[in-house]
Design an enzyme around this catalytic site. Structure first.
Site, PDB file in Angstrom:
ATOM      1  N   HIS A  53       0.864  -1.185   0.000  1.00  0.00           N
ATOM      2  CA  HIS A  53       0.000   0.000   0.000  1.00  0.00           C
ATOM      3  C   HIS A  53       0.896   1.229   0.000  1.00  0.00           C
ATOM      4  CE1 HIS A  53      -3.748   2.258   0.837  1.00  0.00           C
ATOM      5  NE2 HIS A  53      -2.909   3.104   1.414  1.00  0.00           N
ATOM      6  N   CYS A  54       0.752   2.050  -1.037  1.00  0.00           N
ATOM      7  CA  CYS A  54       1.618   3.210  -1.194  1.00  0.00           C
ATOM      8  C   CYS A  54       0.914   4.461  -0.671  1.00  0.00           C
ATOM      9  CB  CYS A  54       1.999   3.398  -2.662  1.00  0.00           C
ATOM     10  SG  CYS A  54       3.113   4.792  -2.941  1.00  0.00           S
ATOM     11  N   PRO A  55       1.405   5.054   0.404  1.00  0.00           N
ATOM     12  CA  PRO A  55       0.758   6.267   0.927  1.00  0.00           C
ATOM     13  C   PRO A  55       0.920   7.474   0.013  1.00  0.00           C
ATOM     14  CG  PRO A  55       2.788   5.834   2.125  1.00  0.00           C
ATOM     15  CD  PRO A  55       2.578   4.660   1.221  1.00  0.00           C
TER      16      PRO A  55
END
Length: 417
Positions: free
Chosen positions: A167-169
């Protein structure tokens, strides 16, 4: 009442805009920071660097190419960012109930040789074949499904995602099967944009040094924006450039970030590796699979499927013992009706019952033992310590209701006497 659409009742943590046409992660606001980190430096570059380099080439019009390339390349990066963050990354739809075909019954024998009540067993893992090798897949309690190979549940988005990478913020979205290609292209394009801005900013400093007899201090005074851009791009290159190199390695070995960090210490065999060339072709040259979800479709609520129907279908006749009840759903209905009947006594009837017992001087349990003993032959099957099925619950409700009715009948009989 207007029918709701799927995105309006979605159980994940995603955010939808434009009527469910675009889907983002719960941390989509971080996209604003990413946009500022891209757009602001490019604007500074175009205003304070590229504009002054228009006349530094022999052909007057060729100087404009620096400005045009910077703008077009920035638009390209922003489009890739949009494709990465606003599309379904490969979310697997949730089930409304566990997979019935996986329920099993384990009838064990007690220490004294008697048969115990069958218990419902549900395996938490199962084995599948991938490229001729056995791979274990886990059951997801939240989504009520067995995750396909390389699938994982994202705790931030609260979804199971196919070929989950991370999951890429910075993009506010999971990176999975359907957007990994665009994510890599975004990161690598951002790396090239940093190199482009850094190189031309350094070139402009060189031009200013030539104009000021080689004095770098005068050149820096003349264009402090160039120095700021060079420092900014140098720092950014460590991030996006390192990320690009790392994902080139992952693509070449057909790994995900999740697999690399979690399994590299285990020494597991990578069953998905098909060779470097085929691995790159798989990521960049295969057709992106369509989404499994139609977020704009009208939501149709599925009626909950009773577990009793599964139990009645899967259990063998021998497992029912001496008290075989083939129509489990009917038994559940009867148990519910009896429970309602047993609760219909109002306060006056209860007071009358107490007064009747006290005036006659009868013991409180005069008639109760007979009614309770009449059910003793069913007690072992009713009151099992581990209740794993709706069938057992229905039996207990039925027994308790019969006891309550027997008590009511005894009480009323005492009053009449």
């Amino acid at each position: 009442m207007a029918a709701k659409r799927v995105y309006q009742v979605w159980k994940g943590s995603n955010k939808f805009i434009f009527g469910g046409r675009l889907i983002f992660g719960p941390d989509a606001r971080s996209l604003l920071v990413t946009l500022l980190l891209i757009i602001v430096p490019v604007i500074i570059f175009c205003v304070f660097v590229a504009r002054h380099l228009r006349h530094e080439f022999s052909s007057y019009n060729s100087g404009y190419a620096i400005l045009v390339v910077a703008i077009l390349f920035t638009i390209h990066v922003l489009v890739l960012l949009f494709l990465t963050s606003s599309r379904d990354p490969g979310i697997i739809p949730r089930n409304s109930h566990p997979p019935e075909e996986e329920f099993r019954y384990d009838t064990s024998v007690s220490a004294d040789g008697g048969r115990q009540t069958p218990s419902l067993q549900f395996p938490r893992t199962k084995e599948v074949i991938v490229n001729g090798l056995v791979v274990k897949v886990k059951y997801c309690e939240t989504c009520m499904l067995y995750r396909p190979p390389r699938c994982s549940h994202c705790s931030i988005c609260n979804n199971c995602v196919e070929r989950f990478d991370h999951h890429c913020p910075w993009v506010g979205q999971c990176i999975g099967l359907r957007n990994y290609r665009y994510f890599f292209m975004f990161v690598s394009s951002a790396t090239l944009l940093c190199i482009y801005v850094f190189s031309l900013s350094a070139f402009y400093i060189k031009v200013l040094m030539d104009n000021y007899d080689g004095s770098i201090w005068k050149a820096m005074k003349e264009s402090p924006a160039s120095m700021i851009l060079m420092a900014y791009c140098f720092i950014s290159l460590w991030f996006v450039g390192g990320l690009t190199g790392f994902h080139l390695y992952l693509i070449g070995t057909n790994q995900t970030t999740y697999e690399n960090f979690r399994y590299r210490a285990d020494g597991r065999i990578n069953v998905f590796n098909q060779g470097c060339l085929n691995n790159f072709l798989e990521v960049f040259c295969t057709k992106v699979k369509p989404s499994r979800n139609n977020f704009r479709a009208f939501f149709q609520e599925e009626a909950p499927r009773p577990l009793a129907s599964v139990i009645a279908r899967d259990r063998e006749p021998a497992d029912w013992g001496g008290d075989r009840r083939p129509k489990v759903e009917d038994d559940l209905d009867i148990g519910e009706d009896l429970l309602k009947i047993s609760q219909r006594r109002n306060t006056e009837e209860l007071d009358e019952d107490i007064r009747g017992r006290g005036s006659n001087g009868l013991p409180h349990n005069t008639s109760e033992p007979d009614s309770i003993l009449s059910l003793d032959h069913r007690a072992p099957t009713i009151r099992s310590e581990a209740r794993h099925s709706s069938w057992e619950i229905a039996q207990e409700v039925l027994a308790n209701s019969n006891i309550n009715e027997s008590r009511n009948y005894a009480a009323s009989k005492e009053v009449r006497q």
